[in-house]
Design an enzyme around this catalytic site. Structure first.
Site, PDB file in Angstrom:
ATOM      1  N   TYR A   1      56.484   9.826  25.562  1.00  0.00           N
ATOM      2  CA  TYR A   1      56.740   8.644  26.382  1.00  0.00           C
ATOM      3  C   TYR A   1      57.711   8.964  27.520  1.00  0.00           C
ATOM      4  O   TYR A   1      58.696   8.279  27.734  1.00  0.00           O
ATOM      5  CB  TYR A   1      57.286   7.511  25.511  1.00  0.00           C
ATOM      6  CG  TYR A   1      57.100   6.136  26.087  1.00  0.00           C
ATOM      7  CD1 TYR A   1      55.845   5.546  26.136  1.00  0.00           C
ATOM      8  CD2 TYR A   1      58.177   5.408  26.572  1.00  0.00           C
ATOM      9  CE1 TYR A   1      55.665   4.269  26.653  1.00  0.00           C
ATOM     10  CE2 TYR A   1      58.020   4.124  27.093  1.00  0.00           C
ATOM     11  CZ  TYR A   1      56.758   3.561  27.133  1.00  0.00           C
ATOM     12  OH  TYR A   1      56.585   2.284  27.655  1.00  0.00           O
TER      13      TYR A   1
ATOM     14  N   ARG B   1      59.493  10.956  19.446  1.00  0.00           N
ATOM     15  CA  ARG B   1      60.551  11.226  18.467  1.00  0.00           C
ATOM     16  C   ARG B   1      61.728  10.279  18.662  1.00  0.00           C
ATOM     17  O   ARG B   1      62.121   9.999  19.795  1.00  0.00           O
ATOM     18  CB  ARG B   1      61.033  12.667  18.598  1.00  0.00           C
ATOM     19  CG  ARG B   1      60.024  13.711  18.180  1.00  0.00           C
ATOM     20  CD  ARG B   1      60.604  15.102  18.316  1.00  0.00           C
ATOM     21  NE  ARG B   1      61.060  15.364  19.684  1.00  0.00           N
ATOM     22  CZ  ARG B   1      61.726  16.454  20.057  1.00  0.00           C
ATOM     23  NH1 ARG B   1      62.039  17.367  19.157  1.00  0.00           N
ATOM     24  NH2 ARG B   1      62.086  16.625  21.301  1.00  0.00           N
TER      25      ARG B   1
ATOM     26  N   ASP C   1      54.302  21.018  29.000  1.00  0.00           N
ATOM     27  CA  ASP C   1      53.340  22.080  28.700  1.00  0.00           C
ATOM     28  C   ASP C   1      53.811  23.024  27.599  1.00  0.00           C
ATOM     29  O   ASP C   1      53.052  23.362  26.688  1.00  0.00           O
ATOM     30  CB  ASP C   1      53.062  22.913  29.963  1.00  0.00           C
ATOM     31  CG  ASP C   1      52.279  22.151  31.007  1.00  0.00           C
ATOM     32  OD1 ASP C   1      51.532  21.225  30.641  1.00  0.00           O
ATOM     33  OD2 ASP C   1      52.411  22.482  32.199  1.00  0.00           O
TER      34      ASP C   1
ATOM     35  N   HIS D   1      46.901  17.461  32.155  1.00  0.00           N
ATOM     36  CA  HIS D   1      47.012  18.775  32.792  1.00  0.00           C
ATOM     37  C   HIS D   1      46.315  19.762  31.867  1.00  0.00           C
ATOM     38  O   HIS D   1      46.447  19.676  30.638  1.00  0.00           O
ATOM     39  CB  HIS D   1      48.478  19.150  32.975  1.00  0.00           C
ATOM     40  CG  HIS D   1      48.718  20.476  33.652  1.00  0.00           C
ATOM     41  ND1 HIS D   1      47.904  20.955  34.668  1.00  0.00           N
ATOM     42  CD2 HIS D   1      49.671  21.422  33.468  1.00  0.00           C
ATOM     43  CE1 HIS D   1      48.359  22.139  35.067  1.00  0.00           C
ATOM     44  NE2 HIS D   1      49.422  22.441  34.352  1.00  0.00           N
TER      45      HIS D   1
END
Length: 330
Positions: free
Chosen positions: A25, A48, A83, A108
């Site tokens: 988020y 988390r 990533d 992505h």
């Protein structure tokens, strides 16, 4: 030319009775989750506890869960963490819950294209990549507009991957502006190249080189900052609105002539050769392997680069000057 889809090509009803999990988020995750919810879709947020993103999700009316819980409950998992953490997150919390009929999606293509994530063959794998940050995605959606998106299908096990992806894009407003068909390979490699050679790496290096040239010639730091960094936004805004030609139509003839005659002396054949080398490093996976190794080793080079960049004189004078610019204060 890429094929372009719009709202008329997407049906939100494909998500009736299904749940979309937004995993992560952050800025992009928030922009997409809120817009999907406002489009009437069932959205679950995985984040988390213990951080600002978790608190923001709660404030926005979501009940965040762990990634493994989201992977169990959701039909579609949109992975929007950074990533370098996606691979480990997938192996630890998501992989064992990916069953036939589910979909895993991305904004992505890095982890799919470079093999950090290898989903089972019986799930759909697709990408919707807004060409703008999550805050812009959200703002445009709220204004009844949209940010153009890229769509790519990596696995179409169900036969409905494109329909799901287009509906998702419509849910975040992308169908209002245009959804451009691409591939995971094309999106990933062009995105990395643009960041490294032009948008981030090339631009920041050019700014610092220009600043240092003026300082070494005896000019005031403030003048060097204004001419080589501050005014860049003015030029980029003109390019954004009207292309390079549109920018040249809006600057002085002196500036335009200097553009034509001096620009090619900065971006020389040697520069182009280095750009091609950078692209080959991306295409071969060399950059991806280097970046993953850097993270695995605790980011020693990355942290040093960040520290050195923060101590550059252009940053120090810039901080002082920006403090004088009332329009930049929150």
């Amino acid at each position: 030319m890429a094929k372009i889809y719009y709202d008329k090509d997407a049906d939100l009803n494909v998500y009736e009775g299904r749940t979309i999990a937004i995993v992560g988020y952050g800025i992009q995750g928030r922009g997409q989750a809120l817009s999907l919810r406002d489009s009437g879709l069932n959205v679950l947020v995985a984040q988390r506890p213990g951080g600002v993103n978790y608190d923001q999700a709660k404030k926005d009316g979501f009940e965040p869960v762990d990634a493994d819980v989201a992977a169990k409950k959701a039909d579609v998992l949109m992975i929007l963490t950074q990533d370098h953490v996606q691979g480990e997150l997938y192996r630890k919390s998501i992989k064992r819950y990916l069953k036939k009929g589910k979909s895993i999606a991305f904004s992505h293509g890095f982890n799919i294209h470079f093999g950090q994530i290898r989903p089972p063959a019986d799930v759909d794998v697709w990408m919707i990549a807004p060409k703008g940050p999550g805050a812009l995605v959200r703002r445009q959606f709220e204004e009844g507009k949209g940010v153009p998106c890229l769509v790519a299908i990596h696995q179409n096990a169900s036969g409905n991957a494109l329909k799901d992806a287009l509906a998702y894009a419509r849910g975040i407003g992308g169908g209002r502006a245009g959804i451009f068909e691409t591939s995971f390979r094309e999106e990933t490699e062009t995105d990395l190249f643009g960041e490294q050679a032009v948008l981030c790496g090339g631009t920041s290096a050019l700014i610092k080189a220009g600043y240092e040239t003026l300082i070494e010639a005896g000019y005031a730091p403030e003048m060097a900052y204004f001419e080589c960094l501050h005014e860049l936004k003015l030029i980029v805004d003109l390019i954004y609105e009207g292309g390079i030609v549109g920018m040249r139509q809006r600057v002085s003839d002196t500036a335009e002539y200097g553009d034509y005659t001096r620009g090619p002396r900065i971006i020389t054949d040697r520069t182009l050769k280095e750009m091609k080398k950078i692209l080959k490093e991306i295409q071969s996976g060399k950059f991806a392997r280097e970046w993953m190794k850097e993270n695995k080793n605790g980011r020693p080079n990355f942290n040093k680069y960040r520290e050195d960049a923060g101590n550059h004189p252009v940053e120090k004078v810039g901080k002082e000057l920006r403090a004088m610019m009332s329009w930049m204060k929150k």
